[in-house]
Write an enzyme that holds these catalytic residues in place. Structure first.
Site, mmCIF file in Angstrom:
data_model
loop_
_atom_site.group_PDB
_atom_site.id
_atom_site.type_symbol
_atom_site.label_atom_id
_atom_site.label_comp_id
_atom_site.label_asym_id
_atom_site.label_seq_id
_atom_site.Cartn_x
_atom_site.Cartn_y
_atom_site.Cartn_z
ATOM 1 C CG ASP A 90 -1.906 -1.100 1.228
ATOM 2 O OD1 ASP A 90 -2.225 -1.601 0.138
ATOM 3 O OD2 ASP A 90 -2.356 -1.488 2.328
HETATM 4 N N1 URA Z 1 -1.313 -6.063 3.687
HETATM 5 C C1 URA Z 1 -1.798 -4.804 3.725
HETATM 6 O O1 URA Z 1 -2.848 -4.565 4.323
HETATM 7 N N2 URA Z 1 -1.122 -3.829 3.104
HETATM 8 C C2 URA Z 1 0.038 -4.031 2.466
HETATM 9 O O2 URA Z 1 0.620 -3.097 1.923
HETATM 10 C C3 URA Z 1 0.553 -5.340 2.432
HETATM 11 C C4 URA Z 1 -0.158 -6.346 3.043
#
Ligand code: URA
Length: 238
Positions: A101
């Protein structure tokens, strides 16, 4: 193995669509034989000719980045935000292996080798992805057990392969939990903790397969060694 039109496009000879036209028009040969089938898959060892000229295939490149916050995990962003690819100076068409993310930090691999990326992303490879999550609130054994029993995401029950409470901070009413998963669903870790009532305030991927952040500060990257690349290919048989 990659699709013929993709390999031609990656060599910078034509767009993907133009490459498809060249194939259907009979202008492409693989190992000396005209191929007009669009789905044809080719490997690094195949000799590809377009209009009777051998194409130079893009050299494979492999990177490990310590992704900082505030960078998108894609090759191009429609909102013109900085992408992970912008952090690595190369003319090769590399792309991220999986996704972190915008606000997640840590281990991210990038490459232009589709086979390498598929091995790491394929569910049967059972690659460990280890995350450190800072949670709002202090999680109890009961909720950790709830997580271990599995929570429903996208109509599927997902379970972490390990969960460990690492640190509790009553002052800020938060805690640090290390969680290991194998899948790569969208926002998976955040959604898993939310499902048991704990929003994630911060998330960092500490490890993917055998890659960790040793010697890499936030925003720094390094090339993988040939040994590391071979080791990833070795995961395929397991
Ligand atoms: N899980 C998440 O919620 N975000 C990420 O960036 C990676 C795994």
């Amino acid at each position: 193995m990659e699709r013929l039109q993709k390999v031609i496009a990656q060599a910078g000879i034509a767009s993907r669509r133009k490459a498809e036209e060249l194939i259907t028009e009979g202008k492409v040969k693989v190992n000396g034989i005209v191929v007009t089938e669009l789905g044809t898959k080719v490997s690094d060892k195949d000799r590809i000719e377009v209009n009777n000229e051998i194409i130079e295939k893009e050299k494979k490149e492999y990177y490990l980045l310590n992704k900082p916050r505030g960078v998108v995990t894609t090759t191009q962003d429609d909102k013109n935000r900085k992408t992970v690819v912008d952090l690595i100076p190369t003319s090769a068409r590399i792309y991220p292996v999986g996704r972190l993310d915008y606000d997640t930090t840590g281990v991210l691999l990038l490459t232009n080798d589709g086979d390498f990326a598929n091995i790491l992303m394929h569910p049967t490879s059972n690659v460990d992805k280890v995350y450190m999550a800072k949670l709002e609130g202090i999680i109890k054994g009961e909720q950790i057990n709830q997580l271990k029993d599995g929570v429903e995401l996208d109509g599927e029950i997902v379970k972490p392969s390990r969960v460990k409470l690492k640190k509790v901070d009553p002052k800020s009413n938060s805690c640090m939990v290390q969680i290991t998963i194998h899948e790569g669903k969208n926002h998976q870790v955040k959604r898993m903790f939310e499902a048991v009532g704990f929003p994630v305030a911060k998330l960092k991927r500490e490890k993917e397969a055998f890659f960790d952040l040793k010697d890499l500060q936030s925003g720094e990257f390094r090339k993988l060694t040939p040994k590391e690349v071979a080791k990833v290919y070795g995961l395929k048989q397991k």
